[in-house]
Design an enzyme around this catalytic site. Structure first.
Site, PDB file in Angstrom:
ATOM      1  N   SER A  54      -9.495   0.565  -0.817  1.00 34.80           N
ATOM      2  CA  SER A  54      -8.301   1.010  -1.538  1.00 34.80           C
ATOM      3  C   SER A  54      -7.532  -0.097  -2.233  1.00 34.80           C
ATOM      4  O   SER A  54      -6.510   0.176  -2.876  1.00 34.80           O
ATOM      5  CB  SER A  54      -7.370   1.789  -0.597  1.00 34.80           C
TER       6      SER A  54
ATOM      7  N   SER B 175      -1.500   5.469   0.240  1.00 33.93           N
ATOM      8  CA  SER B 175      -2.863   5.295  -0.267  1.00 33.93           C
ATOM      9  C   SER B 175      -3.504   6.634  -0.594  1.00 33.93           C
ATOM     10  O   SER B 175      -4.572   6.990  -0.094  1.00 33.93           O
ATOM     11  CB  SER B 175      -3.714   4.514   0.743  1.00 33.93           C
TER      12      SER B 175
ATOM     13  N   LYS C 100      -1.176  -4.192  -0.399  1.00 36.40           N
ATOM     14  CA  LYS C 100      -2.013  -2.996  -0.395  1.00 36.40           C
ATOM     15  C   LYS C 100      -3.141  -3.170   0.604  1.00 36.40           C
ATOM     16  O   LYS C 100      -3.854  -4.166   0.588  1.00 36.40           O
ATOM     17  CB  LYS C 100      -2.586  -2.733  -1.794  1.00 36.40           C
TER      18      LYS C 100
ATOM     19  N   LYS D 134      -6.892   0.562  -5.849  1.00 38.23           N
ATOM     20  CA  LYS D 134      -5.695   1.236  -6.362  1.00 38.23           C
ATOM     21  C   LYS D 134      -4.740   0.272  -7.057  1.00 38.23           C
ATOM     22  O   LYS D 134      -3.916   0.703  -7.868  1.00 38.23           O
ATOM     23  CB  LYS D 134      -4.970   1.957  -5.223  1.00 38.23           C
TER      24      LYS D 134
END
Length: 507
Positions: free
Chosen positions: A77, A316, A428, A80
């Site tokens: 992720s 997320s 993140k 992202k």
């Protein structure tokens, strides 16, 4: 491939990293950072793994630490970050999704543009607005217009075994979320024991819909017996099969499962709301296109992207990521598809200084294992977005370590509590089986903002998120006191693991 994960050698101002592309480097700082991080990364779980770690001064870009940062890895992720940067840059922080209701020729048209924040309550308000416009009967059909996006619902390379779980929901220009986390394209199945042992378990759907059916084979077990409930939806079908048992007297539980074809699911929720507000639809519910000249009678706009970025990045949300890719494709090329959106995302991060020859994107969320990037390129993106006017919204949308509020801490809510990293690290997370990542910002004891990116692929055992946390805490604490802070740190429970959670039952 096993990479050389030894300490970088400085030759002529470049870093040589086991054959990887050379990246800029500078002499190691005198505070023992390299020695400390090398010690952290000697953990046996990383033996034979791809270990890519970069630390940089955010202001100058200087590399303070680089361990195979040019090696290509699966980012999970952390993908992202790239999608979010392109969404802010192309769509703009004020971008909103719009859902409209219009009438023409006896039909009622519900048209969406991809709003993942549409819950049953939002469809109810649209229905109330239709009734307030004086419409009490539709003699024709309810037409669900999802043509803003292409008909393909999930990326080609997503694992079919994932597709029933909420983290792998289908995208649609018309969708519905069952909760305040905006798990669009999913439905909540609530389960509770009956009063008597042997009777069927009670099951319900939220929101209510006739599109999804329940095949309830589960029974109420003896008091104190283990719960063996299983909830499954086969790909291509909308029947939820419930098996196993749940003990008498046990607490209710619930689970999310995706819905096949979110468009008609959303239209059904809206049609039920119309009925509740006294608006009768005589015809069928079908997919179609809103004709030119249709008269708009109700409109709903989403929160702006600057606010939507918080549930997107902090929780997320994979469906939001894929929806943003399609929205980007629609704006850039007039096509709401991955084929249009992903090249636009790549082109935009190239303009942000990322060397996209080192980047492969096969989806927007990171659920795909076909994605590739490097810790160096992630750090470059993190550094260069600081120059953009939307950076404050971006920074605020990242999970914040050790902050229990889900819309503050997000996937870092339960990590690094009680350390100098808590309330400091904005980063993140990324999680797939065999992949973990953490990339973001931390302020060191000198007040200097640092950028860090750590991506591990192919490690042994469970996700070594404690190693990621050790790196971040060391950066936040400095040389003195880091070890003591790490000893006090609570064990990592993983928090909200974005791409590994299999939708298990929850109280």
């Amino acid at each position: 491939m096993i990479r050389n994960v030894g300490v970088a050698l400085l030759l002529g101002g470049s870093t040589v990293l086991g054959g990887a592309a050379a990246v800029p480097a500078h002499a190691a700082p005198a505070d023992g950072l390299a020695e400390d991080l090398d010690a952290v990364l000697r953990d046996g779980r990383l033996q034979g793994a791809a270990v890519d770690v970069v630390v940089r001064d955010a202001r100058t870009g200087e590399f303070l630490y680089d361990r195979d940062g040019g090696g290509q890895v699966t980012p999970a992720s952390n993908n992202k970050l790239q999608t979010a940067a392109a969404a802010f840059g192309i769509l703009g922080p004020g971008y909103r999704f719009r859902t409209t209701v219009s009438v023409k020729g006896g039909n009622l048209y519900l048209k969406g543009t991809g709003d993942t924040t549409m819950r049953a309550a939002e469809y109810d308000r649209l229905a109330a607005a239709v009734a307030a416009a004086g419409i009490t009967e539709i003699k024709g059909d309810l037409v669900a217009d999802d043509t803003w996006f292409g008909a393909k619902r999930t990326p080609d390379d997503w694992d079919p075994a994932d597709l029933q779980y909420a983290y792998a929901g289908q995208t649609s220009a018309l969708t519905v979320s069952p909760n305040d986390d905006f798990d669009a394209g999913s439905i909540e199945i609530s389960l509770s024991p009956a009063a008597r042992e042997g009777d069927p378990v009670r099951a319900g759907l939220t929101p209510g819909t006739g599109v999804v059916k329940i095949d309830n084979r589960a029974v109420t077990g003896p008091p104190g017996s283990p719960s063996t409930l299983a909830v499954d939806r086969s790909n291509g079908a909308n029947t939820i099969v419930i098996t196993g048992s749940h003990p008498a007297g046990a607490a209710p539980t619930s689970v999310l499962r995706t819905v096949e074809g979110p468009t008609l699911y959303a239209a059904d929720v809206f049609r039920r709301a119309l009925k509740a507000h006294g608006v009768r639809v005589s015809g069928t519910t079908e997919r179609g296109r809103t004709p030119p000249g249709a008269r708009t009678v109700a409109t709903r706009t989403s929160m702006p992207l600057s606010r939507l970025a918080k549930p997107f990045l902090k929780l997320s949300n994979n469906v939001m990521a894929e929806t943003l890719v399609k929205a980007i494709g629609r704006k850039v090329r007039g096509e709401g598809t991955w084929a249009a959106g992903l090249p636009a995302v790549t082109a935009h991060i190239r303009r942000l200084g990322v060397d996209t020859s080192q980047v492969t994107m096969t989806d927007g969320s990171g659920l795909s294992r076909g994605n590739r990037t490097t810790a160096v390129q992630l750090s470059t993106l993190l550094r260069n977005v600081r120059k953009r006017p939307w950076f404050p919204a971006w920074y605020s949308a990242l999970p914040v370590a050790g902050q229990p509020d889900p819309l503050t801490g997000g996937t870092l809510a339960n990590r690094m509590r009680g350390t100098a990293a808590a309330g400091n690290v904005h980063a993140k997370t990324g999680t797939l089986t065999g992949v973990t990542a953490l990339s973001g910002y931390v302020t060191d004891p000198r007040g200097r903002m640092l950028i860090f990116s750590s991506v591990f692929n192919g490690y042994s055992g469970g996700a070594p998120k404690d190693i990621e946390d050790e790196i971040a805490v060391r950066l936040a604490t400095g040389g003195d006191g880091a070890r003591a802070a790490l000893r006090r740190m609570a064990p990592v429970d993983g928090g909200h693991l974005e791409s590994t959670w299999t939708g298990g039952l929850r109280p």
